[in-house]
Design an enzyme around this catalytic site. Structure first.
Site, short mmCIF file in Angstrom:
data_model
loop_
_atom_site.label_atom_id
_atom_site.label_comp_id
_atom_site.label_asym_id
_atom_site.label_seq_id
_atom_site.Cartn_x
_atom_site.Cartn_y
_atom_site.Cartn_z
N SER A 31 0.80 -1.22 0.00
CA SER A 31 0.00 0.00 0.00
C SER A 31 0.83 1.27 0.00
O SER A 31 0.36 2.31 -0.45
CB SER A 31 -0.95 0.00 1.20
OG SER A 31 -0.23 -0.19 2.42
N ASP B 66 4.14 -8.36 6.05
CA ASP B 66 4.68 -9.61 6.60
C ASP B 66 4.88 -9.48 8.10
O ASP B 66 4.53 -10.37 8.88
CB ASP B 66 6.00 -9.97 5.93
CG ASP B 66 5.85 -10.32 4.46
OD1 ASP B 66 5.87 -11.51 4.14
OD2 ASP B 66 5.72 -9.39 3.64
N HIS C 75 0.56 4.95 7.13
CA HIS C 75 1.11 5.11 5.79
C HIS C 75 1.86 6.43 5.67
O HIS C 75 1.67 7.34 6.47
CB HIS C 75 -0.02 5.05 4.75
CG HIS C 75 -0.68 3.72 4.65
ND1 HIS C 75 -1.78 3.38 5.41
CD2 HIS C 75 -0.39 2.63 3.90
CE1 HIS C 75 -2.14 2.14 5.13
NE2 HIS C 75 -1.31 1.66 4.22
#
Length: 424
Positions: free
Chosen positions: A137, A251, A377
C-alpha cells in the site's frame, strides 16, 4: 444514509488541518483537482468504477556523504479558524529547514551515453528509459496526499516516492521518477494518477497492491513483465529499466512470525524471474521499514489505527513487541545475505542493489508530518523525503550508503556531495 455519509465525508475533508506557520510541505491543488480526488474516492468507496555496486564514479556515484543541517526552530501550531476555544492542547507538529513546495534541481546534466551502454555498470541516470515499482500500500500510494482519514483509501500512485509522476520537481513533486525525468524527459512507466493497479492508464508500471506481502512479489513480477512487453512506448529488449521493490511491512504486521528465511526466499523468487526474463534491468530492493516506530505515536487515534494495522508491533497491545523489531532486523540481514551472494550478477546487463535508507530510520515522538492521517502510511511529505533518500542511496557507492534519512538531509548530485537542491 448515502447522503449522510457524503456529508460526513466532506465535513472531515474540508476542516482545515494544522500546518506549520511558514513552511509548507503539501502541494497546492486547485479546487477542481481536489474535488476530482474526492469524487474518485466516492466512486471507489461506493463500488462504482474507480475513477550500486560497480557503478562508474563519474556517473551514478558520489564519493562521500553530506553533513546534516541543524533543525529549524519549531513554531507553535496555528489556530483553526472559525472553531471555538475548547482549551485543548494541540498535538506537536514539526517544521523543517527546507521547503519542498519547489525543488531547484541544479545537478549537472549528464548526457545520455552514446552509444547506449550494454553494461549495467556503465549506466548514467539519463540512460534509464523505463521506471517501474512493486510492493504494497505504500508504493500504491495509500495516504499520499490524504488530508483526512477517509482519503487514505485513495491510491495516490502519482505521488509515491519511487514512481510517482505528478507534475514536476519545480512544482514540489519530489519523486525518483521526477528526478530521472530531469535527466531523460522521455522516460516512461511512471504513474500518472490515482487508482488500482489494474488502471493501467494511471498506474502504468506501478503494480503494487495494498495488503501485499513478500509471497505476492512473484505474481507482481509476472504482471510487470507482461505489462512492459505490451506497452508500445517500451522497447523491451533494448531499453534500460529501473525497478524498485519495497515490501515487508505486511509480513511483519501479519503477526504470524513469517521467518526471515521465508521472507528472503519470497523476494528471491521474484528476482529470479526478473533475472531470467528482463534484459537491461537495474533493480532497487528497498529494505523494510521499522514498523515498531509506531510506538512513538501515542495519540488515541493512532492507538486505534495501530490496533487495526499492526497490533503485534505496538506495546499498547503487545508486551512482546520487541520481537517484531528483532524480526525486522533479521529480515534486513536475510535479504542482504541473499543479494550479496552474487547470484544476480551473472549477466552484464542485470543487477540487484540493496537501498538501505529505512534500516535505521527512527522518527521523533508524535511526529505526524511524515505519516498520513491514519498514523501508518506515508504522507506526501513522507514520500518526498523517501524519494530523496532513495536517490541519495542510488548515487552512493556500495559500503557507503546511508541507512537512515534525517531532517536536514538534502538531494545530492552525482559526483558532488553536499550540493543543495532544495530552496530555503
Amino acid at each position: 444514509m448515502k447522503k449522510q455519509f457524503v456529508a460526513i465525508f466532506l465535513a472531515f475533508c474540508f476542516v482545515p488541518k494544522f500546518r506549520c506557520s511558514d513552511e509548507k510541505y503539501h502541494n497546492d491543488e486547485s479546487a477542481e483537482t481536489r474535488w476530482n480526488r474526492y469524487a474518485e474516492f466516492l466512486r471507489f468507496y461506493g463500488g462504482g468504477d474507480a475513477i550500486s555496486s560497480g557503478i562508474d564514479p563519474k556517473d551514478f556515484t558520489h564519493p562521500g556523504l553530506s553533513e546534516n543541517q541543524p533543525n529549524a526552530p519549531i513554531p507553535p501550531p496555528p489556530a483553526l479558524p472559525g472553531l471555538p476555544d475548547l482549551n485543548i492542547t494541540a498535538p506537536k507538529f514539526f517544521c523543517f529547514n527546507y521547503n519542498l513546495t519547489s525543488i531547484n534541481f541544479t545537478c549537472d546534466h549528464l548526457e545520455r551515453s552514446n552509444p547506449r551502454p550494454t553494461s549495467v555498470h556503465r549506466l548514467r541516470p539519463s540512460d534509464i528509459d523505463v521506471i517501474a515499482a512493486m510492493g504494497d500500500s505504500i508504493t500504491a500510494g495509500n495516504g499520499a496526499g490524504a488530508d483526512c482519514l477517509l482519503e487514505v483509501i485513495i491510491m495516490g500512485r502519482d505521488l509515491t516516492f519511487s514512481i510517482g509522476g505528478r507534475a514536476s520537481l519545480e512544482d514540489g513533486a519530489l519523486t525518483l521518477a521526477n528526478i530521472l525525468r530531469t535527466y531523460n524527459p522521455n522516460i516512461t512507466g511512471y504513474s500518472l494518477g490515482s487508482g488500482p493497479a489494474s488502471s493501467i492508464e494511471k498506474a502504468r508500471l506501478n503494480v503494487a497492491i495494498p495488503g501485499a506481502r513478500s509471497r505476492d512479489m512473484l505474481d507482481q513480477a509476472e504482471v510487470l513483465i507482461g505489462r512492459m512487453k505490451n506497452m508500445t512506448d517500451v522497447d523491451y529488449d533494448n531499453d534500460w529499466k529501473m525497478v524498485t521493490l519495497f515490501i515487508g511491512g505486511n509480513d511483519l504486521c501479519a503477526c504470524s512470525d513469517i521467518s526471515a528465511k521465508e521472507f528472503a526466499n519470497n523476494i528471491k523468487e521474484a528476482l529470479d524471474l526478473m533475472h531470467s526474463e528482463m534484459p537491461r534491468t537495474f533493480v532497487n530492493v528497498v529494505q523494510v521499514i521499522l514498523v515498531t516506530e509506531i510506538n512513538k505515536l501515542t495519540t488515541p487515534d493512532c492507538h486505534l489505527a495501530h490496533g487495526i494495522y499492526c497490533p503485534c508491533a505496538k506495546e499498547f497491545y503487545n508486551t512482546d513487541w520487541k520481537d517484531v523489531f528483532e524480526l525486522t532486523k533479521a529480515y534486513h540481514r536475510a535479504v542482504e545475505d541473499m543479494i550479496l551472494y552474487g547470484q544476480f550478477d551473472t549477466r552484464d546487463d542485470f543487477t540487484v542493489v540493496i537501498q538501505p535508507f529505512f534500516e535505521e530510520t527512527y522518527i521523533r515522538e508524535n511526529d505526524h508530518n511524515i505519516l498520513s492521517p491514519d498514523c501508518f502510511h506515508l504522507s506526501e511529505f513522507g514520500h518526498q523525503i523517501s524519494a530523496m533518500s532513495l536517490w541519495n542511496n542510488l548515487i552512493e557507492p556500495a559500503g557507503q550508503k546511508r541507512k537512515a534519512w534525517n531532517y536536514g538531509d538534502v538531494v545530492e548530485c552525482p559526483g558532488k556531495p553536499g550540493k543543495r537542491n532544495c530552496k530555503r
